[in-house]
Design a protein around this motif. Structure first.
Motif, PDB file in Angstrom:
ATOM      1  N   THR A 160       2.093   0.900   6.504  1.00  0.00           N
ATOM      2  CA  THR A 160       2.130   0.795   5.052  1.00  0.00           C
ATOM      3  C   THR A 160       3.546   1.129   4.596  1.00  0.00           C
ATOM      4  OG1 THR A 160       1.073   1.534   2.990  1.00  0.00           O
ATOM      5  CG2 THR A 160       1.312   3.188   4.712  1.00  0.00           C
ATOM      6  N   GLN A 161       4.064   0.322   3.685  1.00  0.00           N
ATOM      7  CA  GLN A 161       5.456   0.444   3.258  1.00  0.00           C
ATOM      8  C   GLN A 161       5.614   1.561   2.221  1.00  0.00           C
ATOM      9  OE1 GLN A 161       8.375  -1.456   4.158  1.00  0.00           O
ATOM     10  NE2 GLN A 161       9.389   0.155   2.977  1.00  0.00           N
ATOM     11  N   PHE A 220       3.991   8.001  12.293  1.00  0.00           N
ATOM     12  CA  PHE A 220       5.341   7.602  12.656  1.00  0.00           C
ATOM     13  C   PHE A 220       5.877   6.727  11.534  1.00  0.00           C
ATOM     14  CE2 PHE A 220       6.009   8.709  17.198  1.00  0.00           C
ATOM     15  CZ  PHE A 220       4.754   9.248  17.471  1.00  0.00           C
ATOM     16  N   ARG A 221       7.175   6.512  11.546  1.00  0.00           N
ATOM     17  CA  ARG A 221       7.768   5.612  10.568  1.00  0.00           C
ATOM     18  C   ARG A 221       8.892   4.820  11.207  1.00  0.00           C
ATOM     19  NH1 ARG A 221      10.657  10.079   6.562  1.00  0.00           N
ATOM     20  NH2 ARG A 221      12.356  10.675   7.987  1.00  0.00           N
ATOM     21  N   ARG A 272       0.598   9.975  -1.261  1.00  0.00           N
ATOM     22  CA  ARG A 272      -0.331  10.390  -0.211  1.00  0.00           C
ATOM     23  C   ARG A 272      -0.789   9.160   0.557  1.00  0.00           C
ATOM     24  NH1 ARG A 272      -6.199  13.441  -0.159  1.00  0.00           N
ATOM     25  NH2 ARG A 272      -6.916  11.401  -0.935  1.00  0.00           N
ATOM     26  N   LEU A 273      -0.494   9.155   1.832  1.00  0.00           N
ATOM     27  CA  LEU A 273      -0.950   8.087   2.708  1.00  0.00           C
ATOM     28  C   LEU A 273      -2.292   8.481   3.316  1.00  0.00           C
ATOM     29  CD1 LEU A 273       2.339   7.203   4.639  1.00  0.00           C
ATOM     30  CD2 LEU A 273       1.546   6.396   2.402  1.00  0.00           C
ATOM     31  N   VAL A 323       8.394   1.814   6.940  1.00  0.00           N
ATOM     32  CA  VAL A 323       6.985   1.489   7.149  1.00  0.00           C
ATOM     33  C   VAL A 323       6.370   2.655   7.916  1.00  0.00           C
ATOM     34  CG1 VAL A 323       5.321  -0.088   8.173  1.00  0.00           C
ATOM     35  CG2 VAL A 323       7.441  -0.988   7.173  1.00  0.00           C
ATOM     36  N   TYR A 324       5.272   3.169   7.416  1.00  0.00           N
ATOM     37  CA  TYR A 324       4.610   4.314   8.030  1.00  0.00           C
ATOM     38  C   TYR A 324       3.370   3.841   8.784  1.00  0.00           C
ATOM     39  CZ  TYR A 324       7.625   7.608   5.626  1.00  0.00           C
ATOM     40  OH  TYR A 324       8.725   8.341   5.214  1.00  0.00           O
ATOM     41  N   PHE A 325       3.245   4.343  10.011  1.00  0.00           N
ATOM     42  CA  PHE A 325       2.146   3.962  10.887  1.00  0.00           C
ATOM     43  C   PHE A 325       1.335   5.183  11.265  1.00  0.00           C
ATOM     44  CE2 PHE A 325       3.602  -0.317  11.900  1.00  0.00           C
ATOM     45  CZ  PHE A 325       4.968  -0.242  11.672  1.00  0.00           C
ATOM     46  N   CYS A 326       0.015   5.037  11.269  1.00  0.00           N
ATOM     47  CA  CYS A 326      -0.813   6.094  11.833  1.00  0.00           C
ATOM     48  C   CYS A 326      -1.188   5.701  13.256  1.00  0.00           C
ATOM     49  CB  CYS A 326      -2.050   6.358  10.985  1.00  0.00           C
ATOM     50  SG  CYS A 326      -3.153   4.967  10.784  1.00  0.00           S
TER      51      CYS A 326
END
Length: 122
Positions: free
Chosen positions: A116-117, A36-37, A18-19, A92-95
Motif C-alpha cells: 500500500t502506497q 517492510f517498505r 494507520r496501515l 510502498v509498505y508491505f506486510c
C-alpha cells in the motif's frame, strides 16, 4: 495464505496514518508478522515486526518512537500506526508473515501482501 494491506494514502509531514493487514489462511499468533517498505530505486527495507514467539516488537532505528506495530488476534489483523510522518517515509509498505529468528531479514518471510502506497508531502 493471503495478506491484504490497506490504509495508505497522501499525508502532510507531521501527520499520521494507520496501515492494516488482514490475514487469511494463517493464524497470527503462530507467525512473526512484519512490515517492510520500498521507496523508488531502493531496496525493500525492514520497518517493524511482531514476534510470534514472545510477542516482542522490533523497529528500524529510522521509525523507532514514531511507528507502532500491533495485532488483533480476534480479527487476524496487524496494524502499523505511523505518527510524525516524514517525507523520507514515502514508500510502498508491505506486510509479511514468516517463522524464525532473523525477523529483520526479508528472507525470514514466506508470505507477502500486495503493498500500500504511503506518500508524505513536505
Amino acid at each position: 495464505v493471503q495478506l491484504q494491506a490497506f490504509g495508505g494514502g497522501l499525508v502532510q509531514a507531521g501527520g499520521s496514518l494507520r496501515l492494516s493487514c488482514a490475514a487469511s489462511g494463517l493464524t497470527l499468533n503462530m507467525y512473526t508478522m512484519g512490515w517492510f517498505r520500498q521507496a523508488p530505486g531502493k531496496e525493500r527495507e525492514f520497518v517493524a515486526a511482531f514476534s510470534w514467539s514472545d510477542s516482542s516488537t522490533y523497529y528500524a532505528d529510522s521509525v523507532k518512537g514514531r511507528f507502532t506495530i500491533s495485532r488483533d488476534i480476534a480479527k487476524n489483523t496487524i496494524y502499523l500506526q505511523m505518527n510524525n510522518l516524514k517525507p523520507e517515509d514515502t514508500a510502498v509498505y508491505f506486510c509479511s508473515a514468516g517463522r524464525g529468528l532473523a525477523l529483520r531479514s526479508r528472507n525470514l518471510y514466506n508470505y507477502w501482501g500486495q503493498g500500500t502506497q504511503v506518500t508524505v508531502s513536505s
